[in-house]
Scaffold this motif. Structure first.
Motif, short mmCIF file in Angstrom:
data_model
loop_
_atom_site.label_atom_id
_atom_site.label_comp_id
_atom_site.label_asym_id
_atom_site.label_seq_id
_atom_site.Cartn_x
_atom_site.Cartn_y
_atom_site.Cartn_z
N SER A 8 45.38 40.20 42.49
CA SER A 8 44.16 41.00 42.56
C SER A 8 44.39 42.23 43.44
O SER A 8 45.02 42.15 44.50
CB SER A 8 43.04 40.15 43.14
N PHE A 9 43.87 43.39 42.99
CA PHE A 9 44.06 44.62 43.76
C PHE A 9 43.51 44.49 45.17
O PHE A 9 44.12 44.95 46.14
CB PHE A 9 43.36 45.78 43.07
N VAL A 10 42.33 43.87 45.28
CA VAL A 10 41.67 43.79 46.59
C VAL A 10 42.50 42.92 47.54
O VAL A 10 42.62 43.21 48.73
CB VAL A 10 40.24 43.27 46.43
N PHE B 53 39.89 51.34 47.68
CA PHE B 53 38.66 50.87 47.03
C PHE B 53 38.24 51.83 45.93
O PHE B 53 37.80 51.41 44.85
CB PHE B 53 37.54 50.73 48.05
N VAL C 276 40.39 51.21 43.00
CA VAL C 276 40.06 49.94 42.35
C VAL C 276 38.85 50.13 41.44
O VAL C 276 38.83 49.69 40.29
CB VAL C 276 39.79 48.86 43.41
N TYR D 217 38.94 50.01 37.36
CA TYR D 217 38.11 49.01 36.69
C TYR D 217 37.23 49.67 35.64
O TYR D 217 37.04 49.13 34.55
CB TYR D 217 37.26 48.26 37.71
N ASP E 234 41.25 44.20 36.85
CA ASP E 234 41.13 43.90 38.26
C ASP E 234 42.36 43.19 38.81
O ASP E 234 42.41 42.86 39.98
CB ASP E 234 39.87 43.06 38.53
N THR F 68 46.88 43.23 38.71
CA THR F 68 47.98 44.16 38.45
C THR F 68 48.57 43.98 37.06
O THR F 68 49.07 44.93 36.48
CB THR F 68 49.09 43.98 39.49
N PHE G 111 34.40 41.68 42.53
CA PHE G 111 35.62 41.47 41.77
C PHE G 111 36.06 40.01 41.73
O PHE G 111 37.16 39.72 41.31
CB PHE G 111 36.76 42.31 42.36
#
Lengths: 101, 204
Positions: A26-28, A78, A81, A85, A91, A93, B84
Protein backbone atom coordinates in the motif's frame (compact mmCIF):
# COMPACT_ATOMS: atom_id res chain seq x y z
CA UNK A 1 23.11 5.97 27.73
CA UNK A 2 25.94 6.57 25.34
CA UNK A 3 26.37 7.72 21.78
CA UNK A 4 26.90 4.14 20.61
CA UNK A 5 23.63 2.92 22.10
CA UNK A 6 21.72 5.89 20.68
CA UNK A 7 23.14 5.28 17.22
CA UNK A 8 22.22 1.58 17.43
CA UNK A 9 18.65 2.54 18.37
CA UNK A 10 18.56 4.98 15.45
CA UNK A 11 19.92 2.26 13.15
CA UNK A 12 17.16 -0.09 14.35
CA UNK A 13 14.49 2.50 13.56
CA UNK A 14 16.05 3.11 10.14
CA UNK A 15 16.27 -0.63 9.43
CA UNK A 16 12.58 -1.11 10.30
CA UNK A 17 11.81 1.79 7.96
CA UNK A 18 13.79 0.20 5.13
CA UNK A 19 11.95 -3.07 5.67
CA UNK A 20 8.58 -1.32 5.67
CA UNK A 21 9.23 0.83 2.62
CA UNK A 22 10.41 -2.18 0.60
CA UNK A 23 7.91 -4.77 1.77
CA UNK A 24 4.57 -2.94 1.93
CA UNK A 25 2.24 -2.88 -1.03
CA UNK A 26 0.00 0.00 0.00
CA UNK A 27 1.27 3.48 -0.89
CA UNK A 28 0.34 4.88 2.51
CA UNK A 29 2.22 2.11 4.31
CA UNK A 30 5.29 2.76 2.14
CA UNK A 31 5.16 6.38 3.27
CA UNK A 32 5.09 5.21 6.86
CA UNK A 33 8.29 3.32 6.15
CA UNK A 34 9.89 6.50 4.80
CA UNK A 35 8.77 8.41 7.91
CA UNK A 36 10.29 5.70 10.09
CA UNK A 37 13.62 6.07 8.28
CA UNK A 38 13.56 9.83 8.90
CA UNK A 39 12.70 9.10 12.54
CA UNK A 40 15.97 7.20 12.88
CA UNK A 41 17.87 9.92 11.00
CA UNK A 42 16.58 12.64 13.33
CA UNK A 43 17.47 10.58 16.39
CA UNK A 44 20.99 9.95 15.09
CA UNK A 45 21.46 13.64 14.21
CA UNK A 46 20.35 14.91 17.61
CA UNK A 47 22.46 12.26 19.38
CA UNK A 48 25.55 13.41 17.50
CA UNK A 49 24.64 17.01 18.27
CA UNK A 50 24.49 16.20 21.97
CA UNK A 51 27.66 14.13 22.20
CA UNK A 52 29.94 15.54 19.49
CA UNK A 53 29.00 19.08 18.52
CA UNK A 54 29.84 20.89 21.76
CA UNK A 55 26.32 22.32 21.85
CA UNK A 56 26.52 24.11 18.51
CA UNK A 57 22.98 25.10 17.44
CA UNK A 58 23.76 24.13 13.84
CA UNK A 59 23.29 20.48 14.80
CA UNK A 60 19.73 21.21 15.89
CA UNK A 61 19.21 23.19 12.70
CA UNK A 62 20.02 20.05 10.71
CA UNK A 63 17.32 18.19 12.61
CA UNK A 64 14.84 20.97 11.81
CA UNK A 65 15.72 20.65 8.11
CA UNK A 66 15.12 16.88 8.38
CA UNK A 67 11.71 17.58 9.92
CA UNK A 68 10.90 19.96 7.06
CA UNK A 69 11.87 17.20 4.62
CA UNK A 70 9.52 14.88 6.49
CA UNK A 71 6.63 17.35 6.16
CA UNK A 72 7.34 17.88 2.44
CA UNK A 73 7.52 14.14 1.82
CA UNK A 74 4.23 13.51 3.62
CA UNK A 75 2.36 16.32 1.87
CA UNK A 76 3.54 15.51 -1.65
CA UNK A 77 3.15 11.80 -0.99
CA UNK A 78 -0.48 12.14 0.06
CA UNK A 79 -1.21 14.40 -2.92
CA UNK A 80 0.33 11.82 -5.27
CA UNK A 81 -1.64 9.00 -3.62
CA UNK A 82 -4.89 10.91 -4.16
CA UNK A 83 -3.97 11.78 -7.73
CA UNK A 84 -2.97 8.26 -8.70
CA UNK A 85 -6.12 6.88 -7.09
CA UNK A 86 -8.26 9.27 -9.15
CA UNK A 87 -6.53 8.46 -12.40
CA UNK A 88 -5.87 4.73 -12.02
CA UNK A 89 -8.07 3.60 -9.13
CA UNK A 90 -4.86 2.19 -7.72
CA UNK A 91 -3.94 2.01 -4.06
CA UNK A 92 -1.16 -0.56 -4.14
CA UNK A 93 2.09 -0.56 -6.05
CA UNK A 94 1.23 -3.65 -8.11
CA UNK A 95 -1.48 -1.68 -9.92
CA UNK A 96 0.90 0.93 -11.32
CA UNK A 97 3.46 -1.11 -13.16
CA UNK A 98 3.44 0.93 -16.36
CA UNK A 99 4.02 4.65 -16.83
CA UNK A 100 1.00 5.28 -18.99
CA UNK A 101 -2.07 7.40 -18.47
CA UNK B 1 28.41 8.93 30.08
CA UNK B 2 25.14 9.65 31.80
CA UNK B 3 22.73 12.21 30.62
CA UNK B 4 20.88 14.98 32.28
CA UNK B 5 22.39 17.35 34.74
CA UNK B 6 18.97 18.02 36.16
CA UNK B 7 17.81 14.37 36.32
CA UNK B 8 19.12 11.66 38.56
CA UNK B 9 21.36 9.56 36.28
CA UNK B 10 19.68 6.26 37.15
CA UNK B 11 16.22 7.70 36.53
CA UNK B 12 17.35 9.13 33.19
CA UNK B 13 18.89 5.80 32.19
CA UNK B 14 15.80 3.78 33.06
CA UNK B 15 13.61 6.29 31.23
CA UNK B 16 15.91 6.19 28.22
CA UNK B 17 15.79 2.40 27.97
CA UNK B 18 12.02 2.37 28.27
CA UNK B 19 11.71 5.02 25.55
CA UNK B 20 14.28 3.38 23.27
CA UNK B 21 12.86 -0.14 23.51
CA UNK B 22 9.32 1.19 23.30
CA UNK B 23 10.13 3.26 20.23
CA UNK B 24 11.70 0.32 18.37
CA UNK B 25 8.94 -2.11 19.38
CA UNK B 26 6.24 0.37 18.35
CA UNK B 27 8.08 0.84 15.04
CA UNK B 28 8.03 -2.91 14.52
CA UNK B 29 4.31 -3.09 15.32
CA UNK B 30 3.61 -0.51 12.56
CA UNK B 31 4.20 -3.15 9.91
CA UNK B 32 2.63 -5.97 11.90
CA UNK B 33 -0.68 -4.33 12.82
CA UNK B 34 -3.82 -5.74 11.24
CA UNK B 35 -5.46 -2.36 10.83
CA UNK B 36 -3.82 0.52 9.00
CA UNK B 37 -5.28 3.02 11.47
CA UNK B 38 -3.60 1.12 14.26
CA UNK B 39 -0.39 1.20 12.22
CA UNK B 40 -0.62 5.01 12.08
CA UNK B 41 -0.97 5.23 15.84
CA UNK B 42 1.87 2.76 16.41
CA UNK B 43 4.02 5.06 14.27
CA UNK B 44 2.92 7.97 16.44
CA UNK B 45 3.95 5.95 19.51
CA UNK B 46 7.35 5.32 17.94
CA UNK B 47 7.79 9.04 17.24
CA UNK B 48 6.68 9.84 20.78
CA UNK B 49 9.45 7.58 22.08
CA UNK B 50 11.99 9.37 19.90
CA UNK B 51 10.65 12.74 21.06
CA UNK B 52 11.11 11.61 24.67
CA UNK B 53 14.73 10.66 23.97
CA UNK B 54 15.25 14.08 22.35
CA UNK B 55 13.91 15.72 25.53
CA UNK B 56 16.33 13.61 27.60
CA UNK B 57 19.11 14.88 25.33
CA UNK B 58 18.09 18.45 26.24
CA UNK B 59 16.88 19.18 22.70
CA UNK B 60 13.64 20.44 24.23
CA UNK B 61 12.43 22.47 21.26
CA UNK B 62 13.09 19.65 18.81
CA UNK B 63 11.49 17.03 21.04
CA UNK B 64 8.31 18.99 21.56
CA UNK B 65 8.02 20.11 17.94
CA UNK B 66 8.52 16.50 16.78
CA UNK B 67 5.73 15.36 19.07
CA UNK B 68 3.44 18.19 17.96
CA UNK B 69 4.12 17.68 14.27
CA UNK B 70 3.72 13.92 14.41
CA UNK B 71 0.50 14.09 16.42
CA UNK B 72 -1.01 16.25 13.69
CA UNK B 73 0.46 14.24 10.85
CA UNK B 74 -0.59 10.88 12.22
CA UNK B 75 -4.15 12.14 12.74
CA UNK B 76 -4.24 13.11 9.06
CA UNK B 77 -2.63 9.80 8.19
CA UNK B 78 -5.26 7.90 10.16
CA UNK B 79 -7.94 9.66 8.10
CA UNK B 80 -6.11 8.59 4.93
CA UNK B 81 -5.86 5.07 6.28
CA UNK B 82 -9.65 4.97 6.68
CA UNK B 83 -10.05 6.15 3.09
CA UNK B 84 -7.60 3.65 1.63
CA UNK B 85 -8.13 0.81 4.06
CA UNK B 86 -8.83 -2.65 2.70
CA UNK B 87 -9.39 -4.20 6.08
CA UNK B 88 -11.64 -1.98 8.22
CA UNK B 89 -11.31 -2.36 11.98
CA UNK B 90 -8.53 -4.89 11.62
CA UNK B 91 -10.85 -7.83 12.20
CA UNK B 92 -8.95 -10.07 9.79
CA UNK B 93 -5.22 -10.64 9.66
CA UNK B 94 -3.64 -8.25 7.17
CA UNK B 95 -0.57 -9.27 5.26
CA UNK B 96 -0.04 -6.98 2.31
CA UNK B 97 3.60 -7.46 1.52
CA UNK B 98 5.67 -8.18 -1.52
CA UNK B 99 9.34 -9.16 -1.94
CA UNK B 100 9.29 -10.02 1.74
CA UNK B 101 12.60 -11.84 1.89
CA UNK B 102 14.45 -9.06 0.03
CA UNK B 103 12.90 -6.46 2.32
CA UNK B 104 13.94 -8.34 5.46
CA UNK B 105 17.48 -8.75 4.16
CA UNK B 106 17.68 -5.06 3.20
CA UNK B 107 16.27 -3.95 6.56
CA UNK B 108 18.58 -6.16 8.61
CA UNK B 109 21.51 -5.16 6.38
CA UNK B 110 20.78 -1.46 6.84
CA UNK B 111 20.50 -1.96 10.61
CA UNK B 112 23.73 -3.94 10.87
CA UNK B 113 25.67 -1.54 8.62
CA UNK B 114 24.50 1.61 10.40
CA UNK B 115 24.88 0.03 13.84
CA UNK B 116 28.44 -0.99 12.92
CA UNK B 117 29.18 2.62 11.96
CA UNK B 118 27.70 3.76 15.27
CA UNK B 119 29.61 1.24 17.38
CA UNK B 120 32.95 1.14 15.58
CA UNK B 121 33.06 4.66 14.14
CA UNK B 122 35.05 7.32 15.94
CA UNK B 123 33.21 10.48 16.76
CA UNK B 124 34.65 13.51 18.51
CA UNK B 125 33.84 13.53 22.21
CA UNK B 126 32.62 17.07 22.62
CA UNK B 127 29.45 16.74 24.67
CA UNK B 128 27.00 19.48 25.43
CA UNK B 129 28.07 21.02 28.73
CA UNK B 130 25.64 23.83 29.40
CA UNK B 131 22.06 22.84 28.66
CA UNK B 132 20.46 26.01 29.95
CA UNK B 133 20.87 28.04 26.76
CA UNK B 134 20.09 25.37 24.17
CA UNK B 135 16.72 26.69 23.02
CA UNK B 136 17.81 30.33 23.13
CA UNK B 137 20.90 29.48 21.06
CA UNK B 138 18.75 27.72 18.50
CA UNK B 139 16.44 30.72 18.23
CA UNK B 140 19.35 33.11 17.71
CA UNK B 141 20.82 30.74 15.13
CA UNK B 142 17.53 30.41 13.23
CA UNK B 143 17.01 34.14 12.99
CA UNK B 144 20.70 35.00 12.69
CA UNK B 145 23.47 33.17 10.86
CA UNK B 146 21.28 30.39 9.49
CA UNK B 147 18.33 32.52 8.48
CA UNK B 148 18.75 31.55 4.83
CA UNK B 149 18.36 27.86 5.73
CA UNK B 150 15.28 28.65 7.76
CA UNK B 151 13.80 30.83 5.02
CA UNK B 152 14.57 28.23 2.35
CA UNK B 153 12.78 25.59 4.38
CA UNK B 154 9.82 27.94 4.69
CA UNK B 155 9.67 28.64 0.96
CA UNK B 156 10.05 24.91 0.25
CA UNK B 157 7.08 24.22 2.51
CA UNK B 158 5.05 26.89 0.72
CA UNK B 159 5.94 25.38 -2.65
CA UNK B 160 4.93 21.98 -1.24
CA UNK B 161 1.54 23.32 -0.21
CA UNK B 162 0.92 24.76 -3.67
CA UNK B 163 2.21 21.61 -5.36
CA UNK B 164 0.16 19.24 -3.23
CA UNK B 165 -3.02 21.26 -3.81
CA UNK B 166 -2.31 21.30 -7.56
CA UNK B 167 -1.72 17.54 -7.53
CA UNK B 168 -4.71 16.68 -5.40
CA UNK B 169 -7.17 19.08 -7.02
CA UNK B 170 -9.90 17.36 -8.95
CA UNK B 171 -9.67 19.78 -11.86
CA UNK B 172 -6.35 19.10 -13.58
CA UNK B 173 -4.59 21.15 -16.22
CA UNK B 174 -6.06 19.13 -19.09
CA UNK B 175 -9.52 18.50 -17.70
CA UNK B 176 -10.89 16.48 -14.80
CA UNK B 177 -8.21 14.46 -13.08
CA UNK B 178 -10.17 11.22 -12.85
CA UNK B 179 -10.36 10.88 -16.64
CA UNK B 180 -6.62 10.59 -16.91
CA UNK B 181 -4.59 11.61 -19.91
CA UNK B 182 -4.73 9.99 -23.30
CA UNK B 183 -1.66 8.83 -25.17
CA UNK B 184 -0.47 11.37 -27.73
CA UNK B 185 -0.84 10.61 -31.42
CA UNK B 186 2.06 8.75 -32.97
CA UNK B 187 2.06 10.92 -36.13
CA UNK B 188 4.05 14.12 -35.54
CA UNK B 189 1.62 16.39 -37.36
CA UNK B 190 -1.44 14.99 -35.67
CA UNK B 191 -3.09 17.04 -33.00
CA UNK B 192 -2.64 15.72 -29.49
CA UNK B 193 -5.95 14.46 -28.20
CA UNK B 194 -6.72 15.74 -24.75
CA UNK B 195 -9.39 14.23 -22.53
CA UNK B 196 -11.52 17.36 -22.51
CA UNK B 197 -11.42 17.64 -26.30
CA UNK B 198 -12.34 14.02 -26.89
CA UNK B 199 -15.31 14.34 -24.58
CA UNK B 200 -16.51 17.41 -26.45
CA UNK B 201 -16.26 15.52 -29.73
CA UNK B 202 -18.23 12.60 -28.35
CA UNK B 203 -20.96 14.92 -27.21
CA UNK B 204 -21.22 16.68 -30.55
Amino acid sequence: MSLEILLVVAAALFGIGVYGALSQQSFVMIMMGLEMMLNGAILAGVSLWYFSAAGSPKGQLLAIVAMAVMAVEAAIGFALVINIYRVRKADITEKVKALRG
Amino acid sequence: MTIGTDHAPLFADVLFWMLAVGSVLAGWRVFRADSMVRAAYWLLASFAGTAGILLLLHARFLGLILLLMMAGEMTIMAAFMVMFMMNPAGLNPMNMVHQHRTAIIAGVGAFLGLAAVGVFGEFPARPLLDASQVTADLGVELLGDSMMVFETAGVALLATMIGSIALAAHRGRFGPADEGSEPPALVPEAETVRPGDSRDEEQS
